[in-house]
Design a protein around this motif. Structure first.
Motif, mmCIF file in Angstrom:
data_model
loop_
_atom_site.group_PDB
_atom_site.id
_atom_site.type_symbol
_atom_site.label_atom_id
_atom_site.label_comp_id
_atom_site.label_asym_id
_atom_site.label_seq_id
_atom_site.Cartn_x
_atom_site.Cartn_y
_atom_site.Cartn_z
ATOM 1 N N PHE A 170 0.822 -1.197 0.000
ATOM 2 C CA PHE A 170 0.000 0.000 0.000
ATOM 3 C C PHE A 170 0.857 1.248 0.000
ATOM 4 O O PHE A 170 1.866 1.300 0.699
ATOM 5 C CB PHE A 170 -0.813 0.033 1.289
ATOM 6 C CG PHE A 170 -2.280 0.016 1.088
ATOM 7 C CD1 PHE A 170 -2.950 1.159 0.728
ATOM 8 C CD2 PHE A 170 -2.999 -1.139 1.282
ATOM 9 C CE1 PHE A 170 -4.313 1.152 0.564
ATOM 10 C CE2 PHE A 170 -4.358 -1.156 1.122
ATOM 11 C CZ PHE A 170 -5.018 -0.015 0.761
ATOM 12 N N GLY A 171 0.447 2.274 -0.727
ATOM 13 C CA GLY A 171 1.155 3.537 -0.608
ATOM 14 C C GLY A 171 0.845 4.484 -1.748
ATOM 15 O O GLY A 171 -0.188 4.364 -2.410
ATOM 16 N N TYR A 172 1.730 5.463 -1.940
ATOM 17 C CA TYR A 172 1.619 6.404 -3.058
ATOM 18 C C TYR A 172 2.440 5.824 -4.203
ATOM 19 O O TYR A 172 3.670 5.853 -4.170
ATOM 20 C CB TYR A 172 2.145 7.778 -2.643
ATOM 21 C CG TYR A 172 2.028 8.830 -3.714
ATOM 22 C CD1 TYR A 172 3.103 9.140 -4.546
ATOM 23 C CD2 TYR A 172 0.838 9.524 -3.901
ATOM 24 C CE1 TYR A 172 3.001 10.102 -5.529
ATOM 25 C CE2 TYR A 172 0.725 10.494 -4.882
ATOM 26 C CZ TYR A 172 1.808 10.781 -5.697
ATOM 27 O OH TYR A 172 1.701 11.730 -6.668
ATOM 28 N N LYS A 173 1.746 5.319 -5.201
ATOM 29 C CA LYS A 173 2.415 4.566 -6.263
ATOM 30 C C LYS A 173 3.131 5.505 -7.225
ATOM 31 O O LYS A 173 2.569 6.506 -7.667
ATOM 32 C CB LYS A 173 1.389 3.723 -7.015
ATOM 33 C CG LYS A 173 2.000 2.708 -7.972
ATOM 34 C CD LYS A 173 0.903 1.830 -8.565
ATOM 35 C CE LYS A 173 1.492 0.855 -9.571
ATOM 36 N NZ LYS A 173 0.444 0.053 -10.240
ATOM 37 N N MET A 174 4.380 5.161 -7.514
ATOM 38 C CA MET A 174 5.175 5.937 -8.463
ATOM 39 C C MET A 174 5.874 4.973 -9.419
ATOM 40 O O MET A 174 5.787 3.760 -9.261
ATOM 41 C CB MET A 174 6.208 6.793 -7.717
ATOM 42 C CG MET A 174 5.582 7.761 -6.729
ATOM 43 S SD MET A 174 6.781 8.640 -5.732
ATOM 44 C CE MET A 174 7.346 9.875 -6.878
#
Lengths: 355, 344
Positions: A170-174
């Motif tokens: 999970f997270g801020y996908k880059m």
């Protein structure tokens, strides 16, 4: 005769009086009950919803927070985390190069290390340590920096829709060099299964997971490891139905709040998968994490979010019930990443710098 | 003999209809009369009590409509700024909390078409605040906007104000009562503004005439010299509601707390306190940079924690002027200059 007539008149008068009284009182009760019952129904409805949500959703997710710090920051940033949002973690652990028992700081790397250049090693050893000691006790494992501020209630709301026994990242996908990863500064979360796969499959394999080295790109490396052990990448931007704004902020909130473009660095625009918005539309109303929070900012966030009350708040009802995604749902909505380019790190063509 | 019999019969026939007719009509009339009387008595005696309770319950339910004080407590916000700040700080105020003021005015050294509500004063463009500018602003408000609002809030372009909490704080007080809260960042009632401009500013013995020097101390003296009450800005637990300095600003050398620095000497409340000594119903934050003004807006009005408990709020009772009159009576006697038309 006259006496009888008088008595009848009095009886009629009394009867009329009582009828009038009853009529007025019934009208009164009707009016009063109408205004009184509505809030009661509303309250009952709210309680019913809450009860239903509580029953169906089960207990809140148990989240272990692993915060990376270093000896110089223990008394400032780490202490700020400990005094603010860290209190709302199911368990809070600081990973550093030296132990410090009062705050729960654990030394997971050599005392000579611990700086920014040792970030990847600290992350690897931190997760290994967490897996060895706590893997069976918690559902989710959050990795944050000591200058991150996390709104734990919103994180729990986000994670409630996912099964910790499925491999979830999970997270801020880059994206970097066409490889997906989650921004480290904005914090990321591993499910219990994802942590298990990292510790048992990726940790010791130099083929699928970068080995310890100086100046390793921590979040990029973690993305490679997660892909190669078959973990699903869940971009928090799309994790809540109907809410398509970022919930993990790789920058300080202040950078997002300006309408000028110069406050958003180029690297974030290049590596983000979607357009980076600024202003009040930048972020979700259920944001989870903010990066580059100084000690003063953390305390301000704590006050504004948990202490400040605005008289006449907007009473917006919340939908409490969210069904949990099964593994097939997870595969359909967040398919596995294409790891063909990084399947074998030893055989890679076009190695990026510092690999 | 026949005549006698006829007479008797006639009497019987005549008396019976008379007897029947009254007994039929009167009971119905009495019944209706009773119903009317019972209804009226119940309505007069019982309904008012029930209505009061019902209204109380409705207020307690905390529906948004009931406790919206925007129109009940009208606030005019006047903001000191300077031309170099129009596009940054002043614009941030205009886009955020300034929208919740009933009226918003920016006082600067020049007016700006892009800054709605800007008013030009003949003062230096390099200082956001000065005593001369303050006096000019107060006269302008008195001459042009005295009846546009109940309360007048002084701010600068590095201020963030939670307008709902400001209205909540001043709600118990009547705008006819000469009272002010906080200084700097003063909010004063219409009566206070009127008394200040009409009695205090023109009078050298009550108000500093020189244009130089810090504003906050002078304004406070001018207000108190015409018996304007200083309201309490602490909440029921003794925590401050106004002039909360943004924590990041405290790391600034200038704002580092030092009791010897003149800046801290002129604050109305000189105690240093941590962020958690702030009131939960905080009103004004100071030294907020323009991008952080937007951060405050986001964190206060947009960001929510899931599952946060809703608070049932109720309004405090109105301030009782009679009680205050008793306490204030000696002051009235001691000051002959206050005209009789001032309610005090």
């Amino acid at each position: 005769m006259t006496a009888k007539m008088k008595l009848r008149s009095q009886l009629h008068l009394l009867t009329g009086f009582m009828a009038g009284f009853v009529l007025a009182f019934v009208l009164l009760l009707y009016v009063y009950d109408v205004s009184r019952v509505t809030p009661c129904w509303s309250s009952t409805s709210t309680m019913t919803t809450a009860t239903t949500a509580r029953i169906e959703d089960g207990p809140p997710p148990r989240i272990l927070c692993m915060v990376l710090t270093c000896p110089e920051n223990v008394q400032s940033l780490a202490r700020s985390v400990y005094e603010t949002w860290g209190q709302r973690c199911s368990r809070l652990i600081f990973a550093s190069s030296e132990d410090y028992e009062p705050l729960g700081v654990v030394g997971v790397v050599e005392p000579t290390g611990g700086g920014y250049e040792d970030l990847w090693n600290k992350t690897r050893e931190g997760f290994r340590h967490v897996w060895e000691h706590y893997a069976g006790d918690y559902d989710w494992f959050l990795k944050a920096d000591d200058d991150t501020y996390v709104v734990m209630e919103n994180l729990q709301h986000l994670l409630r829709g996912f099964d910790p026994n499925t491999p979830v990242f999970f997270g801020y996908k880059m994206s970097r060099y066409n490889v997906s990863y989650m921004s480290g500064g904005a914090s990321y979360i591993l499910s219990r299964e994802a942590l298990h796969r990292f510790a048992t499959q990726a940790y010791e394999s130099e083929v699928i997971c970068p080995q310890p080295k100086k100046m390793g790109i921590e979040d990029f490396y973690m993305g490679i490891c997660m892909q190669n052990v078959g973990v699903h990448f869940v971009d928090s931007t799309h994790a809540l139905d109907g809410d398509t704004k970022p919930k993990f902020m790789p920058l300080d909130l202040e950078n997002y709040m300006s309408d000028a473009n110069y406050t958003i660095p180029e690297w974030l625009r290049l590596m983000s998968l979607s357009r980076v918005e600024t202003g009040l539309a930048c972020c979700s109303n259920y944001s989870v994490a903010f990066h580059y929070a100084s000690r003063e900012r953390m305390f301000l966030y704590e006050f504004l979010i948990y202490h400040l009350k605005v008289f006449d708040p907007n009473q917006i009802s919340e939908r409490g019930h969210r069904s949990r995604l099964t593994l097939s749902d997870l595969t359909r909505r967040f398919p596995l990443e294409d790891n063909s380019n990084i399947k074998d790190l030893l055989q890679m063509s076009e190695k990026p710098d510092n690999f | 003999m026949e005549r006698k019999e006829c007479v008797f019969l006639d009497r019987s026939n005549h008396s019976q209809p008379n007897t029947t007719s009254p007994s039929t009509a009167r009971p119905v009339l009495f019944l209706l009369l009773g119903i009317g009387i019972g209804y009226l008595i119940t309505k007069v005696l019982v309904w008012p009590i029930m209505d009061l309770k019902s209204h109380t319950n409705r207020t307690g339910a905390s529906t948004s409509l009931d406790i919206d004080l925007t129109d009940e407590v009208r606030v005019l916000c006047y903001v000191y700024t300077k031309p170099i700040n129009h596009k940054t700080q002043a614009q941030a105020v205009l886009e955020t909390w300034g929208r919740r003021c009933n009226k918003l005015i920016f006082f600067s050294s020049r007016s700006d078409l892009n800054l709605t509500g800007s008013v030009e004063l003949p003062v230096s463009p390099y200082f956001r605040e000065s005593w001369l500018k303050t006096k000019m602003a107060l006269k302008y408000l008195h001459d042009h906007h005295l009846n546009d609002a109940d309360w007048f809030l002084e701010a600068d372009d590095e201020t963030y104000v939670v307008m709902e909490n400001l209205r909540y704080m001043v709600y118990p007080y009547s705008p006819q009562l000469a009272i002010y809260f906080g200084s700097p960042g003063t909010v004063m009632s219409r009566a206070a503004l009127r008394r200040l401009v009409e009695l205090s500013l023109p009078n050298p013995s009550k108000c500093e005439q020189k244009n130089a020097g810090p504003t906050a101390e002078k304004l406070r003296e001018c207000l108190e010299n015409v018996n304007v009450l200083a309201g309490n800005t602490y909440d029921s637990e003794g925590r401050r509601r106004m002039y909360l300095i943004e924590p990041q600003a405290r790391s600034n050398l200038f704002l580092h707390y030092d009791s010897n620095i003149w800046f801290w000497k002129f604050l109305a409340y000189r105690t240093q306190d941590g962020i958690f000594a702030w009131s939960n119903y905080a009103v004004s934050f100071h030294y907020v940079q323009h991008r952080y003004i937007h951060c405050f807006e986001y964190m206060i009005y947009r960001l929510r924690t899931f599952g946060r408990k809703q608070i049932v709020e109720s309004l405090p009772p109105k301030y009782n002027p009679a009680a205050e009159k008793d306490q204030g009576a000696p002051r009235i006697g001691s000051d002959q200059d206050v005209p009789a038309d001032y309610e005090y």
